[in-house]
Design a protein around this motif. Sequence first.
Motif, PDB file in Angstrom:
ATOM      1  N   GLY A   1       8.467  -2.613 -15.236  1.00  0.00           N
ATOM      2  CA  GLY A   1       7.199  -3.300 -15.440  1.00  0.00           C
ATOM      3  C   GLY A   1       6.818  -4.146 -14.242  1.00  0.00           C
ATOM      4  N   SER A   2       7.855  -4.697 -13.553  1.00  0.00           N
ATOM      5  CA  SER A   2       7.564  -5.558 -12.424  1.00  0.00           C
ATOM      6  C   SER A   2       6.970  -4.788 -11.263  1.00  0.00           C
ATOM      7  CB  SER A   2       8.844  -6.277 -11.976  1.00  0.00           C
ATOM      8  OG  SER A   2       9.778  -5.340 -11.482  1.00  0.00           O
ATOM      9  N   VAL A   3       7.216  -3.473 -11.223  1.00  0.00           N
ATOM     10  CA  VAL A   3       6.669  -2.670 -10.131  1.00  0.00           C
ATOM     11  C   VAL A   3       5.616  -1.701 -10.659  1.00  0.00           C
ATOM     12  CG1 VAL A   3       8.753  -2.818  -8.744  1.00  0.00           C
ATOM     13  CG2 VAL A   3       8.536  -0.961 -10.377  1.00  0.00           C
ATOM     14  N   ALA A   4       5.153  -1.964 -11.887  1.00  0.00           N
ATOM     15  CA  ALA A   4       4.174  -1.067 -12.486  1.00  0.00           C
ATOM     16  C   ALA A   4       2.871  -1.083 -11.709  1.00  0.00           C
ATOM     17  CB  ALA A   4       3.933  -1.460 -13.937  1.00  0.00           C
ATOM     18  N   ASN A   5       2.549  -2.207 -11.115  1.00  0.00           N
ATOM     19  CA  ASN A   5       1.327  -2.315 -10.334  1.00  0.00           C
ATOM     20  C   ASN A   5       1.676  -2.220  -8.858  1.00  0.00           C
ATOM     21  OD1 ASN A   5      -1.013  -3.117  -8.980  1.00  0.00           O
ATOM     22  ND2 ASN A   5      -1.607  -4.504 -10.642  1.00  0.00           N
ATOM     23  N   PRO A   6       1.495  -1.054  -8.248  1.00  0.00           N
ATOM     24  CA  PRO A   6       1.878  -0.869  -6.835  1.00  0.00           C
ATOM     25  C   PRO A   6       1.161  -1.841  -5.906  1.00  0.00           C
ATOM     26  CG  PRO A   6       1.406   1.234  -7.897  1.00  0.00           C
ATOM     27  CD  PRO A   6       0.954   0.176  -8.839  1.00  0.00           C
ATOM     28  N   ALA A   7      -0.083  -2.175  -6.221  1.00  0.00           N
ATOM     29  CA  ALA A   7      -0.845  -3.071  -5.356  1.00  0.00           C
ATOM     30  C   ALA A   7      -0.212  -4.466  -5.323  1.00  0.00           C
ATOM     31  CB  ALA A   7      -2.294  -3.171  -5.837  1.00  0.00           C
ATOM     32  N   GLU A   8       0.204  -4.963  -6.505  1.00  0.00           N
ATOM     33  CA  GLU A   8       0.829  -6.283  -6.564  1.00  0.00           C
ATOM     34  C   GLU A   8       2.168  -6.278  -5.840  1.00  0.00           C
ATOM     35  OE1 GLU A   8       1.142  -7.662 -10.532  1.00  0.00           O
ATOM     36  OE2 GLU A   8      -1.012  -7.754 -10.891  1.00  0.00           O
ATOM     37  N   ARG A   9       2.921  -5.191  -6.031  1.00  0.00           N
ATOM     38  CA  ARG A   9       4.224  -5.105  -5.374  1.00  0.00           C
ATOM     39  C   ARG A   9       4.065  -5.040  -3.858  1.00  0.00           C
ATOM     40  NH1 ARG A   9       8.971  -7.091  -6.123  1.00  0.00           N
ATOM     41  NH2 ARG A   9      10.370  -6.211  -4.576  1.00  0.00           N
ATOM     42  N   LEU A  10       3.049  -4.320  -3.395  1.00  0.00           N
ATOM     43  CA  LEU A  10       2.788  -4.226  -1.962  1.00  0.00           C
ATOM     44  C   LEU A  10       2.395  -5.584  -1.402  1.00  0.00           C
ATOM     45  CD1 LEU A  10       2.510  -2.447   0.538  1.00  0.00           C
ATOM     46  CD2 LEU A  10       0.140  -1.989  -0.130  1.00  0.00           C
ATOM     47  N   GLN A  11       1.559  -6.314  -2.154  1.00  0.00           N
ATOM     48  CA  GLN A  11       1.151  -7.651  -1.722  1.00  0.00           C
ATOM     49  C   GLN A  11       2.341  -8.594  -1.645  1.00  0.00           C
ATOM     50  OE1 GLN A  11      -0.979 -10.151  -4.502  1.00  0.00           O
ATOM     51  NE2 GLN A  11      -2.395 -10.864  -2.921  1.00  0.00           N
ATOM     52  N   LEU A  12       3.248  -8.498  -2.643  1.00  0.00           N
ATOM     53  CA  LEU A  12       4.425  -9.354  -2.647  1.00  0.00           C
ATOM     54  C   LEU A  12       5.343  -9.025  -1.477  1.00  0.00           C
ATOM     55  CD1 LEU A  12       5.994 -11.567  -4.154  1.00  0.00           C
ATOM     56  CD2 LEU A  12       7.123  -9.770  -5.459  1.00  0.00           C
ATOM     57  N   SER A  13       5.529  -7.734  -1.191  1.00  0.00           N
ATOM     58  CA  SER A  13       6.381  -7.317  -0.072  1.00  0.00           C
ATOM     59  C   SER A  13       5.829  -7.822   1.252  1.00  0.00           C
ATOM     60  CB  SER A  13       6.504  -5.794  -0.037  1.00  0.00           C
ATOM     61  OG  SER A  13       7.113  -5.307  -1.211  1.00  0.00           O
ATOM     62  N   GLU A  14       4.513  -7.757   1.391  1.00  0.00           N
ATOM     63  CA  GLU A  14       3.892  -8.244   2.626  1.00  0.00           C
ATOM     64  C   GLU A  14       4.038  -9.755   2.736  1.00  0.00           C
ATOM     65  OE1 GLU A  14       2.057  -7.703   6.290  1.00  0.00           O
ATOM     66  OE2 GLU A  14       3.010  -6.312   4.870  1.00  0.00           O
TER      67      GLU A  14
END
Length: 251
Positions: free
Chosen positions: A26-39
């Motif tokens: 669920g924490s990586v269900a939204n790729p856009a949010e995960r990408l933003q967090l990684s950046e």
Amino acid sequence: MSERANASVIPFKVEDEPEDEMAEQGSVANPAERLQLSEAVRMAEAIIFASAEPVSERQLAARLPEGVNMAAAMADLQEIYAKRGVNLVRVGDAWAFRTAGDLAFLMSRDSVQQRKLSRAALEVLAIIAYHQPVTRAEIEDIRGVETSKGTLDTLLETEWVRMRGRRRTPGRPVTYGTTDAFLDHFALEEIRDLPGMEELKGAGLLSTRMPSNFSMPVPPADPEALAEDEDALTDIDLEELGLLTPRVTEE
């Protein structure tokens, strides 16, 4: 009837996925949010790495994209460096990269030999750390002897101690407290990580035969917050204490 006809069908049930795995997905269900967090993690890494001093969360928040989950970003970055030669550590309300504790011996040859503090300076430093905010008169009352101005000046020069305010009592004496540099030097995340009575006894720094009514003060949770009987230092106070150049007024 044949054996095939008598055979019963055993239903096969797929086990539910563990909750933690579902949570992780669920924490990586939204790729856009995960990408933003990684950046954001990469950006925080660059900012902290380039800084000579610990970087506060307020400074990080001002430079990272708006809406970033700061706690999650710093937790990810801390985990990345957890097993490396350099660790990400929290210093009060700030973050910094520091050599892993088990590798500190490698730096011993290159470390700058600092002047050792006198016994009096160490006593005063300990009193300030545990009793802050504390005045010079209160320090002398706890120690039972007079404290020279030179001792306090030495601690101020190390930047482990700071003038933090004035007590609302006659004479408005200056109050002293510790700094983030103190936390950083002694590898403390916050001031309440100072060793307690049992730890000091175990290290042989306190007698095991202490009076029954002896107790140690608990440092404030937020050393930056002013006490109820304490006023912040004003520009006029700083000028009087020689910490600010007096303003020149044109007649």
